[in-house]
Design a protein around this motif. Structure first.
Motif, PDB file in Angstrom:
ATOM      1  N   VAL A 268       4.839   5.800  16.817  1.00  0.00           N
ATOM      2  CA  VAL A 268       4.350   4.455  16.510  1.00  0.00           C
ATOM      3  C   VAL A 268       5.518   3.527  16.189  1.00  0.00           C
ATOM      4  CG1 VAL A 268       3.038   3.073  14.837  1.00  0.00           C
ATOM      5  CG2 VAL A 268       2.063   5.173  15.758  1.00  0.00           C
ATOM      6  N   ASP A 269       6.448   4.001  15.370  1.00  0.00           N
ATOM      7  CA  ASP A 269       7.612   3.181  15.010  1.00  0.00           C
ATOM      8  C   ASP A 269       8.467   2.858  16.229  1.00  0.00           C
ATOM      9  OD1 ASP A 269       6.871   3.202  12.363  1.00  0.00           O
ATOM     10  OD2 ASP A 269       8.075   4.970  11.869  1.00  0.00           O
ATOM     11  N   LYS A 270       8.572   3.831  17.143  1.00  0.00           N
ATOM     12  CA  LYS A 270       9.438   3.647  18.303  1.00  0.00           C
ATOM     13  C   LYS A 270       8.823   2.715  19.333  1.00  0.00           C
ATOM     14  CE  LYS A 270      11.592   6.346  22.025  1.00  0.00           C
ATOM     15  NZ  LYS A 270      11.745   7.711  22.595  1.00  0.00           N
ATOM     16  N   ARG A 271       7.552   2.927  19.605  1.00  0.00           N
ATOM     17  CA  ARG A 271       6.913   2.175  20.694  1.00  0.00           C
ATOM     18  C   ARG A 271       6.412   0.803  20.254  1.00  0.00           C
ATOM     19  NH1 ARG A 271       9.316   4.557  24.680  1.00  0.00           N
ATOM     20  NH2 ARG A 271       8.790   6.767  24.916  1.00  0.00           N
ATOM     21  N   PHE A 272       6.085   0.657  18.980  1.00  0.00           N
ATOM     22  CA  PHE A 272       5.535  -0.610  18.498  1.00  0.00           C
ATOM     23  C   PHE A 272       6.319  -1.078  17.266  1.00  0.00           C
ATOM     24  CE2 PHE A 272       2.080   1.615  20.618  1.00  0.00           C
ATOM     25  CZ  PHE A 272       1.671   0.653  21.526  1.00  0.00           C
ATOM     26  N   PRO A 273       7.513  -1.631  17.510  1.00  0.00           N
ATOM     27  CA  PRO A 273       8.311  -2.077  16.370  1.00  0.00           C
ATOM     28  C   PRO A 273       7.795  -3.347  15.713  1.00  0.00           C
ATOM     29  CG  PRO A 273       9.438  -2.553  18.430  1.00  0.00           C
ATOM     30  CD  PRO A 273       8.227  -1.756  18.782  1.00  0.00           C
ATOM     31  N   ALA A 274       6.707  -3.931  16.205  1.00  0.00           N
ATOM     32  CA  ALA A 274       6.123  -5.107  15.551  1.00  0.00           C
ATOM     33  C   ALA A 274       5.600  -4.715  14.176  1.00  0.00           C
ATOM     34  CB  ALA A 274       4.987  -5.675  16.397  1.00  0.00           C
ATOM     35  N   ASP A 275       5.770  -5.613  13.202  1.00  0.00           N
ATOM     36  CA  ASP A 275       5.314  -5.326  11.838  1.00  0.00           C
ATOM     37  C   ASP A 275       3.798  -5.401  11.721  1.00  0.00           C
ATOM     38  OD1 ASP A 275       7.928  -4.982  10.770  1.00  0.00           O
ATOM     39  OD2 ASP A 275       8.179  -7.156  10.805  1.00  0.00           O
ATOM     40  N   PHE A 276       3.193  -6.367  12.432  1.00  0.00           N
ATOM     41  CA  PHE A 276       1.740  -6.552  12.363  1.00  0.00           C
ATOM     42  C   PHE A 276       1.190  -6.819  13.758  1.00  0.00           C
ATOM     43  CE2 PHE A 276       3.186  -7.599   8.129  1.00  0.00           C
ATOM     44  CZ  PHE A 276       2.243  -6.987   7.311  1.00  0.00           C
ATOM     45  N   THR A 277      -0.042  -6.422  13.947  1.00  0.00           N
ATOM     46  CA  THR A 277      -0.763  -6.713  15.186  1.00  0.00           C
ATOM     47  C   THR A 277      -2.107  -7.335  14.822  1.00  0.00           C
ATOM     48  OG1 THR A 277       0.250  -4.828  16.308  1.00  0.00           O
ATOM     49  CG2 THR A 277      -1.724  -5.756  17.299  1.00  0.00           C
ATOM     50  N   VAL A 278      -2.406  -8.471  15.434  1.00  0.00           N
ATOM     51  CA  VAL A 278      -3.698  -9.112  15.234  1.00  0.00           C
ATOM     52  C   VAL A 278      -4.548  -8.818  16.463  1.00  0.00           C
ATOM     53  CG1 VAL A 278      -4.914 -11.262  14.721  1.00  0.00           C
ATOM     54  CG2 VAL A 278      -2.569 -10.947  13.922  1.00  0.00           C
ATOM     55  N   ALA A 279      -5.722  -8.276  16.249  1.00  0.00           N
ATOM     56  CA  ALA A 279      -6.633  -7.951  17.339  1.00  0.00           C
ATOM     57  C   ALA A 279      -8.000  -8.533  17.034  1.00  0.00           C
ATOM     58  CB  ALA A 279      -6.725  -6.443  17.530  1.00  0.00           C
ATOM     59  N   SER A 280      -8.836  -8.625  18.050  1.00  0.00           N
ATOM     60  CA  SER A 280     -10.197  -9.107  17.852  1.00  0.00           C
ATOM     61  C   SER A 280     -11.078  -7.947  17.413  1.00  0.00           C
ATOM     62  CB  SER A 280     -10.748  -9.722  19.132  1.00  0.00           C
ATOM     63  OG  SER A 280     -12.103 -10.085  18.954  1.00  0.00           O
TER      64      SER A 280
ATOM     65  N   MET B 262      -0.329 -12.792   6.351  1.00  0.00           N
ATOM     66  CA  MET B 262      -1.135 -12.642   7.563  1.00  0.00           C
ATOM     67  C   MET B 262      -2.615 -12.872   7.271  1.00  0.00           C
ATOM     68  SD  MET B 262       0.793 -12.011  10.177  1.00  0.00           S
ATOM     69  CE  MET B 262      -0.463 -11.447  11.305  1.00  0.00           C
ATOM     70  N   ASP B 263      -3.099 -12.337   6.168  1.00  0.00           N
ATOM     71  CA  ASP B 263      -4.509 -12.532   5.807  1.00  0.00           C
ATOM     72  C   ASP B 263      -4.822 -14.011   5.588  1.00  0.00           C
ATOM     73  OD1 ASP B 263      -4.932  -9.827   5.960  1.00  0.00           O
ATOM     74  OD2 ASP B 263      -4.704  -9.471   3.802  1.00  0.00           O
ATOM     75  N   LYS B 264      -3.906 -14.708   4.935  1.00  0.00           N
ATOM     76  CA  LYS B 264      -4.108 -16.136   4.670  1.00  0.00           C
ATOM     77  C   LYS B 264      -4.076 -16.935   5.965  1.00  0.00           C
ATOM     78  CE  LYS B 264      -2.281 -19.990   1.928  1.00  0.00           C
ATOM     79  NZ  LYS B 264      -1.227 -20.404   0.964  1.00  0.00           N
ATOM     80  N   ALA B 265      -3.160 -16.587   6.873  1.00  0.00           N
ATOM     81  CA  ALA B 265      -3.020 -17.340   8.125  1.00  0.00           C
ATOM     82  C   ALA B 265      -4.196 -17.130   9.061  1.00  0.00           C
ATOM     83  CB  ALA B 265      -1.721 -16.944   8.819  1.00  0.00           C
ATOM     84  N   THR B 266      -4.875 -15.996   8.972  1.00  0.00           N
ATOM     85  CA  THR B 266      -5.996 -15.700   9.881  1.00  0.00           C
ATOM     86  C   THR B 266      -7.354 -15.844   9.200  1.00  0.00           C
ATOM     87  OG1 THR B 266      -5.870 -13.343   9.327  1.00  0.00           O
ATOM     88  CG2 THR B 266      -4.578 -14.100  11.224  1.00  0.00           C
ATOM     89  N   ALA B 267      -7.369 -16.367   7.976  1.00  0.00           N
ATOM     90  CA  ALA B 267      -8.619 -16.444   7.212  1.00  0.00           C
ATOM     91  C   ALA B 267      -9.683 -17.273   7.908  1.00  0.00           C
ATOM     92  CB  ALA B 267      -8.338 -17.002   5.813  1.00  0.00           C
TER      93      ALA B 267
ATOM     94  N   ALA C  40     -10.459 -12.314  13.842  1.00  0.00           N
ATOM     95  CA  ALA C  40      -9.079 -11.829  13.724  1.00  0.00           C
ATOM     96  C   ALA C  40      -9.007 -10.663  12.749  1.00  0.00           C
ATOM     97  CB  ALA C  40      -8.164 -12.957  13.270  1.00  0.00           C
ATOM     98  N   GLU C  41      -8.499  -9.537  13.230  1.00  0.00           N
ATOM     99  CA  GLU C  41      -8.344  -8.338  12.410  1.00  0.00           C
ATOM    100  C   GLU C  41      -6.864  -7.974  12.372  1.00  0.00           C
ATOM    101  OE1 GLU C  41     -10.863  -4.299  12.037  1.00  0.00           O
ATOM    102  OE2 GLU C  41      -9.895  -4.577  13.973  1.00  0.00           O
ATOM    103  N   VAL C  42      -6.287  -7.959  11.180  1.00  0.00           N
ATOM    104  CA  VAL C  42      -4.851  -7.730  11.016  1.00  0.00           C
ATOM    105  C   VAL C  42      -4.596  -6.249  10.769  1.00  0.00           C
ATOM    106  CG1 VAL C  42      -2.795  -8.288   9.665  1.00  0.00           C
ATOM    107  CG2 VAL C  42      -4.531 -10.054  10.101  1.00  0.00           C
ATOM    108  N   ASN C  43      -3.704  -5.680  11.588  1.00  0.00           N
ATOM    109  CA  ASN C  43      -3.300  -4.289  11.413  1.00  0.00           C
ATOM    110  C   ASN C  43      -1.782  -4.228  11.334  1.00  0.00           C
ATOM    111  OD1 ASN C  43      -5.950  -2.983  11.763  1.00  0.00           O
ATOM    112  ND2 ASN C  43      -5.807  -3.764  13.847  1.00  0.00           N
ATOM    113  N   SER C  44      -1.288  -3.331  10.521  1.00  0.00           N
ATOM    114  CA  SER C  44       0.155  -3.133  10.428  1.00  0.00           C
ATOM    115  C   SER C  44       0.509  -1.755  10.952  1.00  0.00           C
ATOM    116  CB  SER C  44       0.625  -3.282   8.979  1.00  0.00           C
ATOM    117  OG  SER C  44       0.106  -2.231   8.186  1.00  0.00           O
TER     118      SER C  44
END
Length: 767
Positions: A446-458, A607-612, A617-621
């Motif tokens: 997961v760390d190697k393939r997805f270095p993004a800190d957060f992912t927002v999905a529907s 992230m929670d505040k920005a997508t409120a 919007a579902e925030v995952n890290s």
């Protein structure tokens, strides 16, 4: 099937009521303002056709009313009389009044975790994809189910499948049975392990009993009892014991099944009724297994009792070490065959390139080698016992030295007692180490393939993230980089229909970094495409590929080939994606990278505040993804520990049983030790140390074997796509060893108490 079919069925003679069952997916907005996918069902007008059980309030009658499944009401925190909103067309919030709650009854585990009831017209307005998938019919008095089926079939023709309620119920049960077949087999494997362990305990118990009754059996032979009568008497005793144990086991099993059903209902909030489908086959199987395992386990001890001559049996028992020497050659040969056979199977599996294909021979080889170690047990427990007993002998003096001598005086008995524990601990250790290794490898991937800190999905599959959301996120001070992604099927020349993903060019190679096969990912830009290895087809690097959708097409140059199962079949930039698929709006995911120094907690809050204001919007890290993955593996581990724990408990009962019988066997010996000055406390302590030695011996051998077998499995399951490294969970294995010590102490309490309570005079008088 439409409403016209429902109306036609209602007009058939003999029909007392008919309703269409329909459903669709609706985004339900929870109390925190976020949307979750819910399955909406229609409510039948005919009360007797309703498949739900009303818990409180009423069923919905108007289009602005809704009823919630009790689990949904519990999850959302919304009750009767309150307002709840669903997302309608264009993601507009539609408020509805909760008028009731209900339970799913037989459908409690189906469809979705979030379920609601609406009127048919309300669902039609909110979800254009909804429709009638089934019509249920009630017969008028005096009309049989089959007569009604014949009348409906004649009216509708052969284009529809018409069944009686009984036939539909039977089909549903058969489908459910097929669906649970894998789980049943999984449970049966662990039940078989427990049976094997129990059989070993029974065998050891009867071996000791026969040895203690040697003089009694010999006396029977002297007064005329034939060998078959002696043999039959032991088997009859085993039969009676097996029969009693089967009755108790069946009763406890039924009770546990009822308790589990009530527990499931309690945790889910549903009014679950207890159903125990007890058939004659189940009862016969329970008694057959219980009796056969007990009788079969007692067979060898019974046969051994008949082979001793009457006069020879009246003499003292032969020394256990002599017994081992007489059988050591046969044991070594049998153990060597099993160990070499298991090693051969493991070698065969390791030579296979496919991890799935390698799993069966490697797993089978480890179990064959485990059996080889069990056969070799009487020859290895002696040295191990001396090694383990050295420390307590130095620390605790005479009682510990006597305990060490007692544990090693009959290696065959000690090996048989610890074998059951070895099996259970080996499997627990092997599964735990493999699972821990898998968790570690998956987290690294997961760390190697997805270095993004957060992912927002529907959170709702058919409601994409709004196109304005990336701009909102870029305005957050804590965020360093934002990359939106979207995907849709496209037709690619030379390879056919593929799922193509559009992504911000800045994210390719940074937040999305797949394993490169050939080419250069940095060249992915306007007018170019990168393809997954599995989607290349006959295309080559540098080829111009025609990529098209029903709305547009474009020639794209293939500049890179990558290998990543977690990514789509192809990657293009967002502007290229828009040129080929102009009608696709919104985004599937948005990748976010935080600025250096921003903590995980602060980033999550931002992230929670920005997508409120975006319900879907579902925030995952990455941390949350790993935590969820670890939680799933831990849940499976907990289940396996519980199942194998049953076998371990049976094995510990075997230690207690063996120790209790040994106390009876050594009554005169214990009394002599007391007469020579050993106190009651020292006698109890001696038996506790003996039990602990056997428990630690079995657990330690199991941990070593389980760790070695886990290493073999880890190597076999490793592949170029997922490299597994051996991870030893020292804390969990330490807990396992401590639990074995504690359980061994508990197992020794009753036998030790019985030995200490026997008076010296009564003990010395034992014949």
């Amino acid at each position: 099937m439409g409403q016209d079919s429902v109306d036609a069925i209602r007009n058939i003679p003999g029909v007392a009521g008919a309703d269409g069952r329909g459903g669709g997916s609706l985004p339900l907005i929870k109390s925190n303002g976020k949307a979750a996918q819910a399955f909406a069902s229609t409510i039948e007008n005919t009360p007797q056709l309703r498949e739900f059980d009303l818990v409180s309030g009423t069923y919905p009658k108007a289009d602005d009313e809704i009823a919630l499944d009790v689990r949904t009401a519990k999850t959302t925190g919304i009750g009767v009389g309150q307002k709840v909103s669903v997302l309608g067309q264009g993601d507009t919030a539609v408020p509805l009044t909760v008028v009731g709650t209900y339970s799913q009854g037989s459908n409690a585990l189906s469809l979705s975790d979030m379920q609601v009831l609406l009127t048919p017209s309300a669902i039609a307005k909110l979800d254009k994809q909804s429709g009638v998938y089934q019509v249920v019919v009630a017969a008028a008095p005096g009309v049989s189910q089959q007569d009604l089926v014949d009348r409906i079939s004649a009216q509708l023709g052969k284009n529809f499948k018409v069944q009686t309620g009984d036939a539909f119920t039977q089909d549903t049960l058969e489908h459910a049975g097929r669906g649970s077949g894998g789980l049943t087999q999984f449970m049966l494997i662990f039940a078989l392990i427990s049976l094997v362990v129990a059989a070993m305990v029974i065998y050891n118990t009867f071996t000791i009993l026969v040895a203690q009754r040697t003089r009694e059996l010999a006396l029977l032979r002297c007064i005329g009892a034939e060998r078959r009568q002696v043999f039959g008497s032991v088997l009859l005793e085993a039969f009676v014991m097996g029969l009693i144990a089967s009755v108790l086991g069946l009763g406890v099993g039924i009770g546990l099944a009822a308790l589990l059903q009530k527990a499931v209902g309690w945790f889910s909030g549903a009014a679950t009724s207890v159903s125990v489908p007890l058939t004659g086959t189940v009862v016969l199987a329970a008694f057959a297994i219980g009796v056969l395992v007990t009788v079969a386990s007692a067979g060898l001890p019974a046969l051994r009792a008949t082979k001793v001559a009457p006069l020879a049996a009246l003499r003292s028992q032969p020394d256990s070490h002599d017994e081992v020497r007489r059988t050591s050659v046969l044991r070594v040969v049998a153990a060597a065959v099993l160990l070499l056979g298991g090693a051969g199977l493991i070698g065969l599996g390791m030579g296979l390139k496919d991890p799935d294909a390698a799993l069966f021979p490697v797993g089978g080889g480890t179990m064959v080698m485990l059996l080889g170690v069990i056969v070799l047990g009487p020859l290895i427990v002696g040295p191990i016992n001396k090694l383990l007993g050295a420390i307590p002998s130095m620390l605790f003096g005479v009682p510990a030295k006597l305990a060490t001598a007692n544990a090693g005086r009959n290696p065959r008995r000690t090996a048989a007692t610890t074998a059951a524990l070895v099996i259970g601990v080996t499997i627990v250790t092997m599964v735990t180490v493999v699972a821990t290794s898998g968790k570690q490898a998956a987290g690294a991937e997961v760390d190697k393939r997805f270095p993004a800190d957060f992912t927002v999905a529907s959170s709702v599959y058919d409601h994409p993230l709004p196109a304005t959301l990336p701009g909102q996120l870029r305005g957050v001070p804590q965020i360093a980089q934002v990359a939106a992604t979207t995907e849709t099927p496209m037709t690619v020349a030379q390879s056919g229909d593929q799922e193509i993903q559009g992504i911000d060019q800045s994210a390719i190679g940074s937040m999305v970094n797949p394993k490169l096969v050939s080419g250069d990912l940095s060249q992915v830009g306007p007018g170019t495409i990168a393809l997954n290895k599995s989607a290349v087809g006959t295309a080559k690097l540098g080829d111009q590929l025609l990529v098209s959708t029903p709305d547009a097409s474009k020639m794209l140059k293939l500049v890179a080939i990558y290998d990543a199962r977690e990514l789509a079949d192809g990657l293009v930039t967002l502007d290229t994606f828009a040129a080929v698929a102009p009608k696709v709006v919104g985004y599937n995911h948005i990748l976010v990278k935080m600025k250096p120094g921003v903590s995980a907690g602060d980033g999550q809050a931002a992230m929670d505040k920005a997508t409120a204001n975006v319900p879907v919007a579902e925030v995952n890290s990455a941390a949350a993804t790993k935590e969820q993955l670890n939680a799933e593996i831990d849940s499976l581990l907990t289940l396996m520990w519980a199942l194998i724990g049953l076998a371990v408990v049976i094995a510990l009962f075997g230690i207690a049983n063996t120790l209790g019988l040994s106390v009876l066997e050594r009554t005169r010996e214990s009394a002599l030790l007391r007469a020579l000055g050993l106190t009651k406390g020292q006698l109890r302590f001696m038996l506790v140390i003996e039990s602990v030695l056997m428990g630690v011996m079995g657990a330690l051998i199991g941990v070593v074997l389980g760790g070695a077998f886990a290493w073999v499995l880890v190597e076999a399951l490793s592949s170029p796509d997922l490299q597994l490294g051996l991870a030893i969970p020292g804390g969990q294995l330490g807990v396992l060893l401590l639990a074995a010590v504690f359980a061994a102490v508990v197992a020794a309490l009753m036998p030790a108490r019985r030995a200490a309570r026997t008076s010296i005079v009564a003990g010395m008088a034992e014949a």
